[in-house]
Write a protein that holds these residues in place. Structure first.
Motif, PDB file in Angstrom:
ATOM      1  N   VAL A 287       0.818  -1.365  -0.408  1.00  0.00           N
ATOM      2  CA  VAL A 287       0.265  -0.160   0.102  1.00  0.00           C
ATOM      3  C   VAL A 287       0.897   1.063   0.141  1.00  0.00           C
ATOM      4  N   ALA A 288       1.737   1.421   0.629  1.00  0.00           N
ATOM      5  CA  ALA A 288       3.238   2.369   0.849  1.00  0.00           C
ATOM      6  C   ALA A 288       3.454   2.320  -0.382  1.00  0.00           C
ATOM      7  N   GLU A 289       3.971   1.356  -1.068  1.00  0.00           N
ATOM      8  CA  GLU A 289       4.663   1.783  -2.448  1.00  0.00           C
ATOM      9  C   GLU A 289       3.573   1.871  -3.156  1.00  0.00           C
ATOM     10  N   VAL A 290       2.456   2.230  -3.727  1.00  0.00           N
ATOM     11  CA  VAL A 290       1.280   2.266  -4.524  1.00  0.00           C
ATOM     12  C   VAL A 290       0.804   3.658  -4.699  1.00  0.00           C
ATOM     13  N   ALA A 291       1.052   3.908  -3.050  1.00  0.00           N
ATOM     14  CA  ALA A 291       0.847   5.411  -2.949  1.00  0.00           C
ATOM     15  C   ALA A 291       2.174   6.479  -2.855  1.00  0.00           C
ATOM     16  N   LEU A 292       3.237   5.858  -2.334  1.00  0.00           N
ATOM     17  CA  LEU A 292       4.152   6.794  -3.467  1.00  0.00           C
ATOM     18  C   LEU A 292       4.201   6.878  -5.038  1.00  0.00           C
ATOM     19  N   LYS A 293       4.391   5.514  -5.270  1.00  0.00           N
ATOM     20  CA  LYS A 293       4.303   5.606  -6.948  1.00  0.00           C
ATOM     21  C   LYS A 293       3.168   6.611  -7.088  1.00  0.00           C
ATOM     22  N   LYS A 294       1.968   6.794  -7.280  1.00  0.00           N
ATOM     23  CA  LYS A 294       0.795   7.729  -7.180  1.00  0.00           C
ATOM     24  C   LYS A 294       1.177   9.098  -6.672  1.00  0.00           C
ATOM     25  N   ALA A 295       1.528   9.689  -5.112  1.00  0.00           N
ATOM     26  CA  ALA A 295       1.683  10.587  -4.672  1.00  0.00           C
ATOM     27  C   ALA A 295       3.515  10.951  -6.116  1.00  0.00           C
ATOM     28  N   VAL A 296       4.344  10.303  -6.931  1.00  0.00           N
ATOM     29  CA  VAL A 296       5.100  10.866  -7.425  1.00  0.00           C
ATOM     30  C   VAL A 296       4.938  11.173  -9.355  1.00  0.00           C
ATOM     31  N   ALA A 297       3.494  10.354  -9.407  1.00  0.00           N
ATOM     32  CA  ALA A 297       3.265  10.339 -10.889  1.00  0.00           C
ATOM     33  C   ALA A 297       4.100   9.105 -11.968  1.00  0.00           C
ATOM     34  N   ARG A 298       4.443   8.385 -11.107  1.00  0.00           N
ATOM     35  CA  ARG A 298       5.776   7.798 -11.312  1.00  0.00           C
ATOM     36  C   ARG A 298       7.112   8.719 -11.840  1.00  0.00           C
ATOM     37  N   ARG A 299       6.976   9.370 -11.777  1.00  0.00           N
ATOM     38  CA  ARG A 299       8.533  10.667 -12.264  1.00  0.00           C
ATOM     39  C   ARG A 299       9.743  10.419 -11.911  1.00  0.00           C
ATOM     40  N   TRP A 300       9.281   8.843 -11.180  1.00  0.00           N
ATOM     41  CA  TRP A 300      10.444   9.408 -10.402  1.00  0.00           C
ATOM     42  C   TRP A 300      11.320   7.292 -10.097  1.00  0.00           C
ATOM     43  N   CYS A 301      11.642   6.373 -10.400  1.00  0.00           N
ATOM     44  CA  CYS A 301      11.990   4.964 -10.281  1.00  0.00           C
ATOM     45  C   CYS A 301      13.360   4.966  -9.916  1.00  0.00           C
ATOM     46  N   LEU A 302      13.211   3.988  -8.943  1.00  0.00           N
ATOM     47  CA  LEU A 302      15.024   3.160  -9.359  1.00  0.00           C
ATOM     48  C   LEU A 302      15.743   2.317  -9.866  1.00  0.00           C
TER      49      LEU A 302
END
Length: 359
Positions: A287-302
């Motif tokens: 849930v935290a991972e998906v929420a983070l992805k939504k918050a940054v709108a996939r602009r940044w990823c490892l």
């Protein structure tokens, strides 16, 4: 071993007879509450039948096939949904024949969906995956055989390394067993079936691991039974963007309960709820991972070379902490080796009797 095989025959005879009844009910009783109540005795029976088996392999796989997968598929079918039901609007289903209904109901197989030209399925935008090659499975079978031999020297190996070998053992065993079942069904039905695993050691995130790579049959059955109803319920309350979060957590709660039930079938011991905590932890982290992805709108990823070791490492560490202690508490490893020896002795005796009969 002979007694366990006899019990296995009785259990699966009961399963096939029950599914014939469910098939007939699906043809005559309209979808909805009435059909569900007609199925209810079978759902209860499927929860009880695995208690007649005591072996890790026969009992464990039977419990997974019927107490979890078959029950969830029948529950969906009661309301005209899922792989057993017709996609049409007719109340009476299924449209598939009994020869297809039977294996799809009680085995972990999923007919491959038709995809759009862009390579995506109508309901789930996941790239189409082909079946793995025979050499791929042959290598994993060879590695599994090597693991079994390595266990003969486990007194010289650190316990944590043994646990890592158990992780590989479970993965190889599950993939080979499920692939064998799917191959047999494919040969009998003449249908293309979806693979059950997609190289989980290449996962780049928990979402990738649980949703696209690990035991895809479970993911595909939890999606319509738990995730989608919770998503529809949550969307009007918290909005479509954030509705997946409680749906994900609820799905992991149900998965935790079902895994606790599977471990009870294996060990017949009172649960310690460590398995539940394992899945709740992964649910919260996902849930935290998906929420983070939504918050940054996939602009940044490892990058993959960082995200894959982190993901696999997290799964292993939490598995060593919460999952494997329960696995060892029910002596699954010891009993599995005893069963390998018993099956080997049984086959040798059967071969000896066959040779003596021919001579």
């Amino acid at each position: 071993m002979e007694g366990e095989l006899y019990n296995l025959f009785k259990v699966w005879f009961s399963v096939f007879a029950s599914l014939f009844y469910c098939f007939a009910i699906g043809k005559t009783v309209p979808k909805g509450t009435a059909r569900f109540f007609c199925f209810l005795p079978i759902l209860c029976l499927f929860l009880l039948l695995p208690l007649n088996l005591s072996s890790i392999h026969f009992g464990g796989m039977t419990a997974f096939f019927i107490a979890w997968l078959a029950n969830f598929k029948l529950a969906l079918h009661a309301f005209g949904k899922g792989p057993l039901s017709s996609s049409s609007s007719s109340d009476n289903s299924p449209s598939i024949s009994f020869s297809s209904f039977l294996p799809v109901a009680c085995f972990p197989i999923k007919i491959q969906q038709k995809f759009h030209p862009n390579g995506q399925d109508k309901q789930n935008p996941v790239p189409k995956k082909g079946l793995k090659s025979i050499p791929n499975y042959a290598v994993k079978g060879l590695l599994l055989a090597m693991l079994v031999r390595v266990y003969d020297y486990r007194e010289f190996i650190h316990p944590k390394v043994i646990w890592l070998l158990y992780c590989l053992h479970i993965y190889f065993f599950l993939e080979l067993i499920l692939a064998t079942v799917a191959a047999m069904a494919r040969a009998l039905l003449g249908l293309e079936l979806e693979p059950q695993f997609n190289e989980p050691y290449l996962s780049t995130s928990l979402q990738d691991f649980w949703g696209r790579r690990w035991n895809l049959m479970v993911s595909s059955i939890l999606r319509p039974t738990v995730y989608e109803p919770l998503l529809k319920t949550s969307a009007p309350i918290i909005g479509r963007k954030w509705a997946p979060l409680p749906a994900i957590l609820g799905t992991f709660v149900v998965s935790a309960v079902m895994h606790e039930l599977m471990f009870y079938y294996l060990g017949r011991v009172k649960p310690t709820w460590e398995i539940t905590w394992f899945f709740l932890l992964h649910g919260v982290c996902l849930v935290a991972e998906v929420a983070l992805k939504k918050a940054v709108a996939r602009r940044w990823c490892l990058p993959r070379f960082i995200s894959t070791p982190l993901t696999v490492g997290f799964v292993l560490v939490t598995g060593f902490w919460l999952f494997f202690p329960e696995f060892l508490r029910c002596r699954a490893d010891v009993r599995a080796f005893e069963e390998y020896s018993a099956i080997s002795a049984f086959l040798k005796n059967a071969a000896s009797m066959f040779r003596s009969f021919n001579t």
